[in-house]
Design an enzyme around this catalytic site. Sequence first.
Site, PDB file in Angstrom:
ATOM      1  N   HIS A 277     -60.575 -43.335 -35.656  1.00 55.69           N
ATOM      2  CA  HIS A 277     -59.683 -43.740 -34.568  1.00 55.69           C
ATOM      3  C   HIS A 277     -58.232 -43.769 -35.033  1.00 55.69           C
ATOM      4  O   HIS A 277     -57.355 -43.162 -34.409  1.00 55.69           O
ATOM      5  CB  HIS A 277     -60.097 -45.119 -34.059  1.00 55.69           C
ATOM      6  CG  HIS A 277     -59.219 -45.631 -32.959  1.00 55.69           C
ATOM      7  ND1 HIS A 277     -59.559 -45.530 -31.634  1.00 55.69           N
ATOM      8  CD2 HIS A 277     -58.002 -46.243 -32.988  1.00 55.69           C
ATOM      9  CE1 HIS A 277     -58.600 -46.049 -30.891  1.00 55.69           C
ATOM     10  NE2 HIS A 277     -57.631 -46.491 -31.688  1.00 55.69           N
ATOM     11  N   GLU A 278     -57.964 -44.480 -36.107  1.00 48.94           N
ATOM     12  CA  GLU A 278     -56.576 -44.599 -36.568  1.00 48.94           C
ATOM     13  C   GLU A 278     -56.020 -43.253 -37.026  1.00 48.94           C
ATOM     14  O   GLU A 278     -54.845 -42.948 -36.796  1.00 48.94           O
ATOM     15  CB  GLU A 278     -56.488 -45.621 -37.709  1.00 48.94           C
ATOM     16  CG  GLU A 278     -56.854 -47.033 -37.310  1.00 48.94           C
ATOM     17  CD  GLU A 278     -56.058 -47.562 -36.134  1.00 48.94           C
ATOM     18  OE1 GLU A 278     -54.928 -47.080 -35.880  1.00 48.94           O
ATOM     19  OE2 GLU A 278     -56.567 -48.450 -35.436  1.00 48.94           O
TER      20      GLU A 278
ATOM     21  N   HIS B 119     -54.576 -41.376 -34.229  1.00 51.93           N
ATOM     22  CA  HIS B 119     -53.182 -41.703 -33.940  1.00 51.93           C
ATOM     23  C   HIS B 119     -52.245 -40.945 -34.876  1.00 51.93           C
ATOM     24  O   HIS B 119     -51.179 -40.474 -34.464  1.00 51.93           O
ATOM     25  CB  HIS B 119     -52.943 -43.200 -34.098  1.00 51.93           C
ATOM     26  CG  HIS B 119     -53.514 -44.036 -33.001  1.00 51.93           C
ATOM     27  ND1 HIS B 119     -53.308 -43.765 -31.670  1.00 51.93           N
ATOM     28  CD2 HIS B 119     -54.274 -45.176 -33.041  1.00 51.93           C
ATOM     29  CE1 HIS B 119     -53.919 -44.683 -30.938  1.00 51.93           C
ATOM     30  NE2 HIS B 119     -54.513 -45.545 -31.738  1.00 51.93           N
TER      31      HIS B 119
ATOM     32  N   HIS C  10     -51.971 -37.471 -33.656  1.00 52.20           N
ATOM     33  CA  HIS C  10     -51.174 -37.429 -32.430  1.00 52.20           C
ATOM     34  C   HIS C  10     -49.693 -37.345 -32.798  1.00 52.20           C
ATOM     35  O   HIS C  10     -48.932 -36.554 -32.233  1.00 52.20           O
ATOM     36  CB  HIS C  10     -51.453 -38.677 -31.590  1.00 52.20           C
ATOM     37  CG  HIS C  10     -51.026 -38.555 -30.166  1.00 52.20           C
ATOM     38  ND1 HIS C  10     -51.341 -39.495 -29.205  1.00 52.20           N
ATOM     39  CD2 HIS C  10     -50.289 -37.618 -29.517  1.00 52.20           C
ATOM     40  CE1 HIS C  10     -50.836 -39.138 -28.041  1.00 52.20           C
ATOM     41  NE2 HIS C  10     -50.183 -38.001 -28.200  1.00 52.20           N
TER      42      HIS C  10
ATOM     43  N   GLU D 283     -54.305 -44.781 -26.306  1.00 57.41           N
ATOM     44  CA  GLU D 283     -55.539 -44.918 -27.087  1.00 57.41           C
ATOM     45  C   GLU D 283     -56.534 -43.802 -26.803  1.00 57.41           C
ATOM     46  O   GLU D 283     -57.456 -43.573 -27.584  1.00 57.41           O
ATOM     47  CB  GLU D 283     -56.194 -46.275 -26.808  1.00 57.41           C
ATOM     48  CG  GLU D 283     -55.369 -47.483 -27.210  1.00 57.41           C
ATOM     49  CD  GLU D 283     -55.111 -47.562 -28.710  1.00 57.41           C
ATOM     50  OE1 GLU D 283     -55.908 -46.989 -29.480  1.00 57.41           O
ATOM     51  OE2 GLU D 283     -54.116 -48.198 -29.108  1.00 57.41           O
TER      52      GLU D 283
ATOM     53  N   TYR E  61     -57.247 -50.183 -23.428  1.00 55.90           N
ATOM     54  CA  TYR E  61     -58.305 -49.743 -24.350  1.00 55.90           C
ATOM     55  C   TYR E  61     -59.533 -49.266 -23.578  1.00 55.90           C
ATOM     56  O   TYR E  61     -60.096 -48.215 -23.874  1.00 55.90           O
ATOM     57  CB  TYR E  61     -58.693 -50.884 -25.298  1.00 55.90           C
ATOM     58  CG  TYR E  61     -57.760 -51.063 -26.463  1.00 55.90           C
ATOM     59  CD1 TYR E  61     -57.835 -50.226 -27.572  1.00 55.90           C
ATOM     60  CD2 TYR E  61     -56.803 -52.059 -26.464  1.00 55.90           C
ATOM     61  CE1 TYR E  61     -56.983 -50.383 -28.651  1.00 55.90           C
ATOM     62  CE2 TYR E  61     -55.940 -52.228 -27.534  1.00 55.90           C
ATOM     63  CZ  TYR E  61     -56.035 -51.391 -28.625  1.00 55.90           C
ATOM     64  OH  TYR E  61     -55.189 -51.547 -29.684  1.00 55.90           O
TER      65      TYR E  61
END
Length: 739
Positions: free
Chosen positions: A524-525, A528, A531, A553, A663
């Site tokens: 998940h992180e 980011h 992105h 998110e 979220y």
Amino acid sequence: MRPRGSSSVRCSELGGDNHHMLRALVRPSLLIITPKLTIQPRTLSQKVIPRLYSSLSTKIHDFNIMVKGTQYVNRLRFDLDAKQIGALAEELMKNTKKVYDQVAAIKPGEHTFENTVKVIADDETDCDVLSSNVSFPGSVSTEKEIRDAAAEAETKMSSFGIEMGMRVDVFKSVEAYEATNPGLKGEDARFLQRLLLDFKRAGLALPEDQREELKALKQRISDACIKFQQNLNEDVSHLWLSASELEGVPDAVLGGFVSEDREGQTFYKVTMKYPDYMPSMKYCKVEETRKKLDKCYGSRCLEANTPLLEEIIHLRDKCAKMLGYKTHAHYVHEVRMAKTPENVQDFYASLRPKLEVLAKKELAKILDLKKRHVGAEKFDNKINSWDFLYYDRLTNEEEYSINDQEISEYFPMEHVTNGILEIYQTILGLRFELAPDAHVWHEDVVTYAVYDKASGEAMGHFYLDMYPREGKYGHAAAFPLQRGCEERRGQYQLPTTAMVCNFSKPQPGKPSLLKHEEVETYFHEFGHVMHGICARAKYSRFAGTSTERDFVECPSQMLENWCWQKNVLVRLSSHYQTHKPLPEDLLNKMVAAKNANSGLLHARQVFYGIFDLTVHTQDKVDTASTFNRLKEEITYTGSNPGTNAAASFGHLTGGYDASYYGYLYSKVFSADLFNSFKEGGVLSPEVGMRYRQHILLPGGSVDGADMLRNFLGRDPALDPFLESIGLADTPEMAQPVKV
């Protein structure tokens, strides 16, 4: 606080809602046989970056990045002392004021895009990255003096940002330029529109006396938010517990605790950091110990942060009403995908009944499990706040034969990192290259350079800071330190993002071993991070993760799905001793357990979102009673008496105020996006490049709803989300959810 684990894109928007001129950094928030990226320390001269750093006497270490004869500059610095941090903050404010003074002084008839709008955009770009050198040390430095200096400087910059954001003379000058009907297109037009909207939302249409009052209120909010976050970062709450009190906690976990002998007994220091707290709550058989830990965890910063939070909520409501909005949530949602709190309430109202069907079935199973474990005489017929993690784990072990510690042995940090990097390179058409000589802030940090696989173009670089330490930001987040955008000289400023986590540290003779939920957090992180790396924007305010808060998110949540694909899990796993991947039977059990207690886990997400929405649609609120009442009502688990976990709910002061619903809201979209990968192959470079082009590349230069339509070729659907949480082909699925 996703259903399993915690993450965010860190966001501190100085001066209120969207004041970008001194935005410190983003509380959460993107590879090939080509010329190598050469990185070496250099001195940043005044000719390279005019005006900036002129007050600093020491050299500015930087990355000199050369690719095919083109030089790219990274303006980050991590070795400033406390005095230099303060000096840099003063210089940034001085330079920004000069720019704003110049814009305000433009005479009628002399306004141009360059002297009115572009000059502000250039200053935003400079301040956006250089303010990272001021504020980021507050989250990662090992020296308290540095962290305190960063907090003090950030407070000053926040105050200054509020002042600049309420410059009526600048607003009127920008309005005068707009009145010339310049015929702007693309990001130029979007920048001007957002700049004017910022000024209007800052209250510049109010009479002068009300503007001054509003400015004072915003300053109080900003100071309180910074103090709230600083208190969390500095929190050292812990308990000393004996080996008998920690019965059931695996030796592998105990080995990571600080310990000492007391009269022949070993006592362990259990901190409230995730690597200590979570496994203790999951494995400790002693209910009284779990209750003590839960009490300590729920009391973090209680006395200091409770009054701060309640003041912040009150002042936010007062500001919103002064600006003509019904509540603070209405003010926030005006620039979100959801548009209004009523739409968010409709979303929850239509989704909650579906989740409740699952949650109540799961609760009945957990209650039965607890009754069997404690006995009928001690059974209280409820799941307490200190029970859930323990019985959630037991559910996995008894129903699915899943053991977190056994699984973690297959996920050593180094192998997981290599596997995740390989997967992202494959999907997104990138290449990562280790930069061992890069300038970093701690010896644990590693740096990678990023290239486009097809062209060899330098894309940026990222840092990985994976282990906990005192004073460090306590959860998992991506910090976009330098956004990818054009800078004042016409060169493209390559993006740089730091992934800051708190995974278990390596122990003597044993590497850092990640639980599967931590692997999911990693995915998940790092989403980011990608992105930020893959986005290409003209202006910093639209770069990377600078999208709507209820969309940001989505890209990372979509990428979590890879953690549940068998072929991916085989690539990511390698037993730290035998080096063998996860065996087939264990793989099947893990995938079968994917939706274990998903109703209860998603109910917790609903709870946090509704709590956030509730307090931000009120004037004054008792956060402890509201938090504890809603928690029991929505999650069916009460709170430890005397606690107030809202006092450590960092999202409320870190950019997610009235926005935590995002979220779950964006998770609906992410499930639909992932369906495209399932159809084309989860490791399909073709689908991945389409995803990179339509979802990652635009950053915030395109509305989230339009990005979704561009990728999907239609409006997003709900069915994939319901299917992903185990509600497919049920009567509940037939009822629509409003998104």
